[in-house]
Design a protein around this motif. Structure first.
Motif, PDB file in Angstrom:
ATOM      1  N   PHE A 172       0.863  -1.171   0.000  1.00  0.00           N
ATOM      2  CA  PHE A 172       0.000   0.000   0.000  1.00  0.00           C
ATOM      3  C   PHE A 172       0.904   1.226   0.000  1.00  0.00           C
ATOM      4  N   ASN A 173       0.616   2.172  -0.857  1.00  0.00           N
ATOM      5  CA  ASN A 173       1.475   3.339  -1.013  1.00  0.00           C
ATOM      6  C   ASN A 173       1.391   4.227   0.232  1.00  0.00           C
ATOM      7  N   PRO A 174       2.464   4.284   1.035  1.00  0.00           N
ATOM      8  CA  PRO A 174       2.413   5.100   2.253  1.00  0.00           C
ATOM      9  C   PRO A 174       2.239   6.588   1.981  1.00  0.00           C
ATOM     10  N   GLY A 175       2.476   7.021   0.734  1.00  0.00           N
ATOM     11  CA  GLY A 175       2.325   8.428   0.405  1.00  0.00           C
ATOM     12  C   GLY A 175       0.886   8.863   0.225  1.00  0.00           C
ATOM     13  N   LEU A 176      -0.041   7.909   0.147  1.00  0.00           N
ATOM     14  CA  LEU A 176      -1.450   8.227  -0.050  1.00  0.00           C
ATOM     15  C   LEU A 176      -2.176   8.244   1.292  1.00  0.00           C
ATOM     16  N   GLU A 177      -2.826   9.342   1.587  1.00  0.00           N
ATOM     17  CA  GLU A 177      -3.515   9.471   2.873  1.00  0.00           C
ATOM     18  C   GLU A 177      -4.576   8.394   3.051  1.00  0.00           C
ATOM     19  N   PHE A 205       7.839  -1.804   5.093  1.00  0.00           N
ATOM     20  CA  PHE A 205       7.315  -0.474   4.811  1.00  0.00           C
ATOM     21  C   PHE A 205       7.381  -0.240   3.296  1.00  0.00           C
ATOM     22  N   TYR A 206       8.299   0.566   2.818  1.00  0.00           N
ATOM     23  CA  TYR A 206       8.453   0.721   1.368  1.00  0.00           C
ATOM     24  C   TYR A 206       9.158  -0.510   0.789  1.00  0.00           C
ATOM     25  N   PRO A 207       8.949  -0.796  -0.515  1.00  0.00           N
ATOM     26  CA  PRO A 207       9.686  -1.902  -1.135  1.00  0.00           C
ATOM     27  C   PRO A 207      11.191  -1.650  -1.046  1.00  0.00           C
ATOM     28  N   ASN A 208      11.921  -2.686  -0.754  1.00  0.00           N
ATOM     29  CA  ASN A 208      13.359  -2.561  -0.560  1.00  0.00           C
ATOM     30  C   ASN A 208      14.044  -1.988  -1.807  1.00  0.00           C
ATOM     31  N   ARG A 209      14.855  -0.955  -1.584  1.00  0.00           N
ATOM     32  CA  ARG A 209      15.674  -0.330  -2.624  1.00  0.00           C
ATOM     33  C   ARG A 209      14.857   0.303  -3.744  1.00  0.00           C
ATOM     34  N   ILE A 210      13.686   0.784  -3.433  1.00  0.00           N
ATOM     35  CA  ILE A 210      12.920   1.535  -4.421  1.00  0.00           C
ATOM     36  C   ILE A 210      13.706   2.798  -4.781  1.00  0.00           C
ATOM     37  N   PRO A 211      13.781   3.168  -6.059  1.00  0.00           N
ATOM     38  CA  PRO A 211      14.614   4.318  -6.449  1.00  0.00           C
ATOM     39  C   PRO A 211      14.191   5.606  -5.748  1.00  0.00           C
ATOM     40  N   GLU A 212      15.152   6.479  -5.609  1.00  0.00           N
ATOM     41  CA  GLU A 212      14.904   7.777  -4.987  1.00  0.00           C
ATOM     42  C   GLU A 212      15.221   8.872  -6.009  1.00  0.00           C
ATOM     43  N   ASP A 213      14.637   8.706  -7.212  1.00  0.00           N
ATOM     44  CA  ASP A 213      14.851   9.678  -8.283  1.00  0.00           C
ATOM     45  C   ASP A 213      13.619   9.696  -9.185  1.00  0.00           C
ATOM     46  N   LYS A 214      13.719  10.319 -10.346  1.00  0.00           N
ATOM     47  CA  LYS A 214      12.572  10.487 -11.232  1.00  0.00           C
ATOM     48  C   LYS A 214      12.015   9.169 -11.754  1.00  0.00           C
ATOM     49  N   SER A 215      12.803   8.101 -11.684  1.00  0.00           N
ATOM     50  CA  SER A 215      12.313   6.809 -12.170  1.00  0.00           C
ATOM     51  C   SER A 215      11.393   6.117 -11.163  1.00  0.00           C
ATOM     52  N   PRO A 217       8.230   5.077  -8.991  1.00  0.00           N
ATOM     53  CA  PRO A 217       6.799   5.124  -9.314  1.00  0.00           C
ATOM     54  C   PRO A 217       6.016   6.134  -8.485  1.00  0.00           C
ATOM     55  N   ASP A 218       6.574   6.597  -7.373  1.00  0.00           N
ATOM     56  CA  ASP A 218       5.875   7.586  -6.546  1.00  0.00           C
ATOM     57  C   ASP A 218       6.513   8.970  -6.645  1.00  0.00           C
ATOM     58  N   TYR A 219       7.349   9.180  -7.667  1.00  0.00           N
ATOM     59  CA  TYR A 219       8.033  10.472  -7.790  1.00  0.00           C
ATOM     60  C   TYR A 219       7.040  11.612  -8.021  1.00  0.00           C
ATOM     61  N   GLY A 220       6.060  11.387  -8.891  1.00  0.00           N
ATOM     62  CA  GLY A 220       5.077  12.430  -9.162  1.00  0.00           C
ATOM     63  C   GLY A 220       4.287  12.800  -7.919  1.00  0.00           C
ATOM     64  N   LEU A 221       3.927  11.801  -7.126  1.00  0.00           N
ATOM     65  CA  LEU A 221       3.198  12.065  -5.883  1.00  0.00           C
ATOM     66  C   LEU A 221       4.062  12.873  -4.928  1.00  0.00           C
ATOM     67  N   PRO A 227       7.650  18.863  -2.359  1.00  0.00           N
ATOM     68  CA  PRO A 227       8.919  19.010  -3.087  1.00  0.00           C
ATOM     69  C   PRO A 227       9.992  19.744  -2.286  1.00  0.00           C
ATOM     70  N   TRP A 228       9.595  20.418  -1.202  1.00  0.00           N
ATOM     71  CA  TRP A 228      10.580  21.121  -0.377  1.00  0.00           C
ATOM     72  C   TRP A 228      11.360  20.176   0.537  1.00  0.00           C
ATOM     73  N   MET A 229      10.878  18.937   0.666  1.00  0.00           N
ATOM     74  CA  MET A 229      11.580  17.938   1.470  1.00  0.00           C
ATOM     75  C   MET A 229      12.429  17.067   0.549  1.00  0.00           C
ATOM     76  N   SER A 230      13.388  16.377   1.133  1.00  0.00           N
ATOM     77  CA  SER A 230      14.079  15.360   0.344  1.00  0.00           C
ATOM     78  C   SER A 230      13.111  14.206   0.110  1.00  0.00           C
ATOM     79  N   PHE A 231      13.328  13.467  -0.964  1.00  0.00           N
ATOM     80  CA  PHE A 231      12.469  12.329  -1.298  1.00  0.00           C
ATOM     81  C   PHE A 231      12.446  11.332  -0.128  1.00  0.00           C
TER      82      PHE A 231
END
Length: 507
Positions: A172-177, A205-215, A217-221, A227-231
């Motif tokens: 479940f995407n933790p970024g979604l309320e 929690f999050y999937p292991n080693r999910i990218p922390e860049d534009k690639s 899947p939750d970058y747009g969210l 955007p003022w915080m680090s990813f």
């Protein structure tokens, strides 16, 4: 039939304890067997790791599953454990009657199929019948480790866009309320609907080693939300929001239910959260992968008071080169004490079968001794992963550090009323009974040889009656103590947060 079997086994066990008292009273065993110590075991249900060995929805399967669990719980009682962590939600599927999530295939054989009984309700009752605490073990976000589930609930979650996938793992995407609130709501079902003693999350929690860049899947969210915080900080904040909301829900619902988390064993490195929360960095070579790979920050949770305890998975032997056991146990103890949390290290028996069994047993004893020795606040504990390995170590535990019963460490946060006292204590036909105290959930029962006065029976530290005289815990206003003569009995109210009331004696 199961109830009769439980009563017989408990009567036999208490008879042995009474016999042991006469030997132990002269040496006061409490020094080697402390009165307060969390002694927990994990019972994993995913893939039937610990239970059950068979799946299905007919009466024959149910009876076999219940027999297996009864054997497991009887062993926990013989080992003087205090707590069973029963996995009730492994992959957004459950071991209880839920209004929102499907039944687990690991009990019924098919995801969404009703097994015809409620395992959580039954396990809680069976734990309590043996004086054991039952903690509901929840995987908060994990949905799948590679399987594409397709129950109506799963299809609805996909439709809502709640799922986040990287590699073979989907959560479940933790970024979604709404997804976070769903986790809180499923925990609410457990807390409100069942007489559990605690709730514990593990480290999915999050999937292991999910990218922390534009690639990612939750970058747009992330960019639309913060955007003022680090990813990475945004992801950790999402996890922490969920933990904090569950803690608040429990406080509002049943404040005596303890809430904890079992994080990875290494945290607080200089390149992660070390120093961030006022703590000295951990001094081991192993990496703190949880901070930047699954986005868990247990130090932040303790610092902000959103968990009552942590049970870090220190899954390495005492001789490990990069993650030696003792420095990690010591560091976690100091950290938890700094933030006012309890800490019960989690050890693993998974290496049993590899190498010398005698050495594995010896290292387990060293780890338990270490946990006791390095504690800085007296809130002792060891959690064992997992239940299926207990037969391999039963002898060394029952004949060693767990030879006598223990009580869980007391959480004194002022959230419970006065403990009260029992009344009308009496002994008839081998059963000790009393009138319940108002609001009491459970009681402690002591048997003291008549040659020991009540004053002499008190614990040297001032924590009530000495542990050597403890017969056990009961969730009913009665206990079978047998017909053996020569003892005076005492009963105390024992609160959900493990505070004891004043002893009431039956001479």
């Amino acid at each position: 039939m199961l109830e009769i079997s439980v009563n017989r086994s408990l009567r036999a066990l208490r008879a042995l304890l009474l016999s042991a008292l006469l030997v132990a009273v002269g040496v006061r065993a409490s020094a080697s067997s402390p009165k307060r110590e969390m002694r927990g075991v994990w019972v994993a249900t995913v893939w039937g790791i610990d239970w059950p060995s068979c799946q299905g929805a007919d009466a024959t399967v149910r009876e076999r599953q219940q027999r297996e669990m009864s054997v497991l719980l009887d062993r926990c009682r013989r080992l003087n454990l205090t707590t069973v962590c029963f996995q009730v939600r492994g992959m957004a599927d459950v071991m209880f009657r839920s209004q929102t999530e499907p039944w687990s295939s690991f009990v019924s054989g098919r995801r969404g199929t009703d097994p015809g009984w409620d395992p959580l309700e039954w396990v809680v009752a069976e734990c309590h019948a043996r004086g054991l605490e039952c903690y509901a073990w929840v995987n908060p976000f994990r949905w799948s480790s590679g399987t594409d589930y397709d129950t109506p609930a799963d299809r609805e979650w996909k439709k809502r866009g709640w799922l986040l996938t990287h590699g073979k793992y989907t959560v479940f995407n933790p970024g979604l309320e709404d997804a976070r609130q769903h986790v809180v709501d499923i925990c609410r079902e457990i807390v409100e609907g069942y007489d559990i003693d605690g709730l514990i999350f593990d480290d999915y929690f999050y999937p292991n080693r999910i990218p922390e860049d534009k690639s990612a899947p939750d970058y747009g969210l992330y960019m639309s939300e913060a955007p003022w915080m680090s990813f990475g900080d945004w992801r950790r904040a999402n996890v922490h929001k969920t933990v904090a909301d569950v803690k608040c829900m429990i406080a509002d619902t049943k404040p005596y239910v303890r809430f904890g988390i079992s994080p990875a064993g290494v945290a607080g490195k200089a390149d992660t959260s070390g120093g961030k929360w006022g703590e000295v960095c951990v001094g081991v070579k192993a990496a703190d992968w949880q901070y930047g790979e699954i986005y868990s920050d247990p130090l932040g949770m303790m610092y902000q008071g959103t968990v009552d305890f942590v049970s870090p998975q220190i899954y390495w032997p005492t001789t490990h080169v990069t993650a030696p056991y003792e420095p990690l146990s010591r560091w976690w103890n100091v950290s938890a004490n700094l933030y006012g949390s309890h800490m019960y290290p989690c050890v693993t028996l998974e290496r049993i079968g590899q190498g010398s069994l005698a050495e594995h047993r010896a290292d387990l004893l060293r780890q338990i001794e270490c946990n006791r020795r390095v504690s800085v606040d007296g809130n002792l504990g060891t959690m064992i992963y997992s239940a299926k390995f207990l037969p391999k170590v039963e002898g060394v535990l029952a004949g060693g550090p767990f030879a006598f019963p223990s009580l869980s460490p007391c959480v004194a946060d002022g959230s419970e009323d006065e403990t009260g006292r029992v009344e009308r204590l009496r002994l008839r036909d081998g059963e000790l009974s009393w009138r319940p105290a108002a609001g009491a959930r459970r009681y402690t029962v002591y048997a003291v040889p008549v040659e020991v006065s009540p004053r002499e029976a008190m614990d040297d530290s001032g924590d009530g009656i000495d542990a050597v005289f403890l017969l056990g815990v009961t969730y009913e206003p009665r206990m079978e103590v047998g017909r053996e003569k020569g003892y005076r009995y005492a009963v105390c109210v024992y609160t959900g947060l493990s505070a004891e009331g004043a002893a009431v004696w039956l001479e």
